[in-house]
Motif scaffolding. Structure first.
Motif, short mmCIF file in Angstrom:
data_model
loop_
_atom_site.label_atom_id
_atom_site.label_comp_id
_atom_site.label_asym_id
_atom_site.label_seq_id
_atom_site.Cartn_x
_atom_site.Cartn_y
_atom_site.Cartn_z
N UNK A 73 23.63 0.69 30.17
CA UNK A 73 22.99 1.77 30.90
C UNK A 73 21.59 2.02 30.34
N UNK A 74 20.63 2.31 31.21
CA UNK A 74 19.28 2.60 30.72
C UNK A 74 19.20 4.03 30.20
N UNK A 75 18.19 4.31 29.39
CA UNK A 75 17.96 5.67 28.91
C UNK A 75 17.34 6.52 30.01
N UNK A 76 16.60 5.87 30.92
CA UNK A 76 15.91 6.61 31.98
C UNK A 76 15.80 5.73 33.23
N UNK A 77 15.89 6.35 34.40
CA UNK A 77 15.65 5.67 35.67
C UNK A 77 14.49 6.36 36.35
N UNK A 78 13.45 5.59 36.67
CA UNK A 78 12.28 6.12 37.37
C UNK A 78 12.43 5.86 38.85
#
Length: 92
Positions: A73-78
């Motif tokens: 999982x990513x730390x952030x999704x833009x």
């Protein structure tokens, strides 16, 4: 660059930030289609491009889960704050 603009976040290592976006176009016969793209911001790798005539929230969630199973999982999704991302399925 205008002083009110903030610089884009840049990733220092693979996986912390991913960008997602919906795009649309039409074929010569005027039939419209959409794509859902997921990009790793560190190396600009396209992790997924899902084309279809209709992209329901369940399919988008399934695509994100499939990528997370392979890459974590990513730390952030833009993403832009378009109307595509207001589904409760995506929020969960």
């Amino acid at each position: 660059m205008p002083s009110s603009s903030l610089p884009l976040a840049t990733a220092g290592a693979q996986n912390p930030i991913r960008s997602v976006d919906f795009m649309h176009d039409a074929q010569i016969c005027r039939r419209r289609f959409r794509t859902f793209s997921v990009i790793d911001n560190f190396n600009r790798e396209a992790l997924s491009i899902e084309p279809d005539l209709n992209l329901p929230a369940q399919r988008v969630a399934r695509t994100l889960d499939r990528i997370a199973a392979n890459r974590g999982y990513p730390a952030m999704i833009c993403m832009n704050n378009g109307t595509e991302c207001i589904s409760l399925t995506l929020a969960e």
